[in-house]
Design an enzyme around this catalytic site. Sequence first.
Site, PDB file in Angstrom:
ATOM      1  N   ARG A  58      32.649  30.535  40.428  1.00  0.00           N
ATOM      2  CA  ARG A  58      32.223  31.925  40.630  1.00  0.00           C
ATOM      3  C   ARG A  58      31.953  32.617  39.296  1.00  0.00           C
ATOM      4  O   ARG A  58      31.021  33.410  39.175  1.00  0.00           O
ATOM      5  CB  ARG A  58      33.287  32.684  41.434  1.00  0.00           C
ATOM      6  CG  ARG A  58      33.322  32.251  42.897  1.00  0.00           C
ATOM      7  CD  ARG A  58      34.574  32.714  43.606  1.00  0.00           C
ATOM      8  NE  ARG A  58      34.681  34.143  43.707  1.00  0.00           N
ATOM      9  CZ  ARG A  58      35.838  34.792  43.913  1.00  0.00           C
ATOM     10  NH1 ARG A  58      36.961  34.109  44.031  1.00  0.00           N
ATOM     11  NH2 ARG A  58      35.848  36.090  44.002  1.00  0.00           N
ATOM     12  N   ARG A 101      23.469  40.603  43.245  1.00  0.00           N
ATOM     13  CA  ARG A 101      24.165  39.561  42.482  1.00  0.00           C
ATOM     14  C   ARG A 101      23.207  38.799  41.564  1.00  0.00           C
ATOM     15  O   ARG A 101      23.646  37.968  40.790  1.00  0.00           O
ATOM     16  CB  ARG A 101      24.758  38.523  43.429  1.00  0.00           C
ATOM     17  CG  ARG A 101      26.103  38.840  44.083  1.00  0.00           C
ATOM     18  CD  ARG A 101      27.251  38.883  43.121  1.00  0.00           C
ATOM     19  NE  ARG A 101      28.442  38.159  43.498  1.00  0.00           N
ATOM     20  CZ  ARG A 101      29.396  38.598  44.310  1.00  0.00           C
ATOM     21  NH1 ARG A 101      29.289  39.739  44.924  1.00  0.00           N
ATOM     22  NH2 ARG A 101      30.465  37.861  44.518  1.00  0.00           N
ATOM     23  N   LYS A 156      36.361  45.528  41.109  1.00  0.00           N
ATOM     24  CA  LYS A 156      35.305  46.253  41.834  1.00  0.00           C
ATOM     25  C   LYS A 156      35.794  46.790  43.189  1.00  0.00           C
ATOM     26  O   LYS A 156      35.601  47.953  43.501  1.00  0.00           O
ATOM     27  CB  LYS A 156      34.107  45.331  42.119  1.00  0.00           C
ATOM     28  CG  LYS A 156      33.303  44.918  40.908  1.00  0.00           C
ATOM     29  CD  LYS A 156      32.006  44.248  41.309  1.00  0.00           C
ATOM     30  CE  LYS A 156      32.176  42.985  42.136  1.00  0.00           C
ATOM     31  NZ  LYS A 156      32.846  41.868  41.443  1.00  0.00           N
ATOM     32  N   ARG A 169      42.686  34.551  49.420  1.00  0.00           N
ATOM     33  CA  ARG A 169      41.302  34.229  49.792  1.00  0.00           C
ATOM     34  C   ARG A 169      41.003  32.770  49.477  1.00  0.00           C
ATOM     35  O   ARG A 169      41.432  32.257  48.459  1.00  0.00           O
ATOM     36  CB  ARG A 169      40.335  35.122  49.006  1.00  0.00           C
ATOM     37  CG  ARG A 169      39.906  36.349  49.770  1.00  0.00           C
ATOM     38  CD  ARG A 169      39.117  37.295  48.911  1.00  0.00           C
ATOM     39  NE  ARG A 169      37.949  36.699  48.283  1.00  0.00           N
ATOM     40  CZ  ARG A 169      37.058  37.377  47.569  1.00  0.00           C
ATOM     41  NH1 ARG A 169      37.226  38.673  47.377  1.00  0.00           N
ATOM     42  NH2 ARG A 169      36.020  36.782  47.018  1.00  0.00           N
ATOM     43  N   ARG A 198      45.979  37.318  43.163  1.00  0.00           N
ATOM     44  CA  ARG A 198      45.474  38.305  44.123  1.00  0.00           C
ATOM     45  C   ARG A 198      45.909  37.972  45.545  1.00  0.00           C
ATOM     46  O   ARG A 198      45.903  36.808  45.952  1.00  0.00           O
ATOM     47  CB  ARG A 198      43.945  38.307  44.032  1.00  0.00           C
ATOM     48  CG  ARG A 198      43.271  39.258  44.981  1.00  0.00           C
ATOM     49  CD  ARG A 198      41.951  39.719  44.463  1.00  0.00           C
ATOM     50  NE  ARG A 198      40.893  38.715  44.570  1.00  0.00           N
ATOM     51  CZ  ARG A 198      39.635  38.951  44.203  1.00  0.00           C
ATOM     52  NH1 ARG A 198      39.300  40.108  43.692  1.00  0.00           N
ATOM     53  NH2 ARG A 198      38.728  38.001  44.323  1.00  0.00           N
TER      54      ARG A 198
HETATM   55  P1  AMP Z   1      32.980  38.974  46.654  1.00  0.00           P
HETATM   56  O1  AMP Z   1      33.915  39.402  47.737  1.00  0.00           O
HETATM   57  O2  AMP Z   1      32.048  40.067  46.219  1.00  0.00           O
HETATM   58  O3  AMP Z   1      33.693  38.304  45.497  1.00  0.00           O
HETATM   59  O4  AMP Z   1      32.035  37.844  47.303  1.00  0.00           O
HETATM   60  C1  AMP Z   1      32.574  36.644  47.800  1.00  0.00           C
HETATM   61  C2  AMP Z   1      31.464  35.651  48.058  1.00  0.00           C
HETATM   62  O5  AMP Z   1      30.542  36.185  49.011  1.00  0.00           O
HETATM   63  C3  AMP Z   1      30.598  35.296  46.851  1.00  0.00           C
HETATM   64  O6  AMP Z   1      31.193  34.299  46.032  1.00  0.00           O
HETATM   65  C4  AMP Z   1      29.329  34.808  47.550  1.00  0.00           C
HETATM   66  O7  AMP Z   1      29.505  33.496  48.078  1.00  0.00           O
HETATM   67  C5  AMP Z   1      29.226  35.778  48.709  1.00  0.00           C
HETATM   68  N1  AMP Z   1      28.440  36.977  48.340  1.00  0.00           N
HETATM   69  C6  AMP Z   1      28.898  38.253  48.256  1.00  0.00           C
HETATM   70  N2  AMP Z   1      27.918  39.085  47.885  1.00  0.00           N
HETATM   71  C7  AMP Z   1      26.810  38.326  47.718  1.00  0.00           C
HETATM   72  C8  AMP Z   1      25.477  38.600  47.322  1.00  0.00           C
HETATM   73  N3  AMP Z   1      25.057  39.834  47.009  1.00  0.00           N
HETATM   74  N4  AMP Z   1      24.591  37.547  47.262  1.00  0.00           N
HETATM   75  C9  AMP Z   1      24.973  36.307  47.578  1.00  0.00           C
HETATM   76  N5  AMP Z   1      26.228  35.971  47.934  1.00  0.00           N
HETATM   77  C10 AMP Z   1      27.147  36.966  48.008  1.00  0.00           C
END
Ligand code: AMP
Length: 206
Positions: free
Chosen positions: A164, A88, A13, A153, A122
Site C-alpha cells: 500500500r 488515489r 485521514k 483490517r 490500528r
Molecule cells: P483506505 O481505507 O482508504 O486505506 O482504502 C483501502 C483500500 O480500498 C485501498 O488499499 C484500495 O484497495 C481501495 N481503495 C480505496 N479508495 C480507492 C480509490 N480511490 N481507488 C482505488 N482503490 C481504492
Amino acid sequence: MKIILLGAPGSGKGTQAVKIAEKYGLTHISTGDIFRENIKNQTELGKKVKAIMDEGRLCPDDVTCELVKDRLSKNDCKNGYLLDGFPRNLFQAGELDKFAAPDKVINLIVDLGKIERRITGRRSCPKCNGSFHIDFIGDVKTCPTCGGELVIRKDDNPETVKERLSVYEKQTAPLVDYYTAQGKVIDIDGDQSIDDVFSSIVKALK
Ligand code: AMP
C-alpha cells in the site's frame, strides 16, 4: 466547501475526516469504507474488489470513479463534500475535476518510517467505521465509541502495508504536485496529536 484529504495510509485521514466533517457539516465520503461495506454485504462490487484490497492494490478506476460520481450526486453532497481516499491517482483526479473539482486539498504529512507502527497498531470498528490505536486505547476488544467489536483490517498486516505504501508513493503522491499547480494544497504536519493536527487544519482553513 469541497475538500479532499490526501495522505499516506495510516497518516490519520480517516480520524481527521470525521472531525472535519462534524465541524463544518460536510458529508464524509471514504471510498475505502464504501468498498469494505460492500465486501461485508457480499455485493457484486464487494466480490469484485475483495482480492484486490486484500493485496493492497487499487480497485479499478472506472468502478471507483462511477461509485464516487454517483455518491456525489446525492442530496447530502449539495453543500460540499469531504473526500477521504479519493482520488488515489492522476486519472481519478482528472475525472473528479470534470464533475466536482475540490476547493482545497489537505495534505497530511507523516514520516513514512513511522507509518508501519501506526498501521499495525490500528484497530477498526466495522460498525461505526471508527479507527483507534492500541497505544491510546490499549489492546481492548470493544469500540470506545459505539461498543462494536474491534477488528484488525485485513490489509493492515506488514506485508500488505508495504504494498500500500508503494502504491501511495508511485500513484497517489504525484497528486500533491497536481493540486499544488492549481494552488489548492494545504500542507499539515500529521506527526502531532490528533487534537493538534485538527487545530492546524481548522486554522489553515480559516
Ligand atoms: P483506505 O481505507 O482508504 O486505506 O482504502 C483501502 C483500500 O480500498 C485501498 O488499499 C484500495 O484497495 C481501495 N481503495 C480505496 N479508495 C480507492 C480509490 N480511490 N481507488 C482505488 N482503490 C481504492
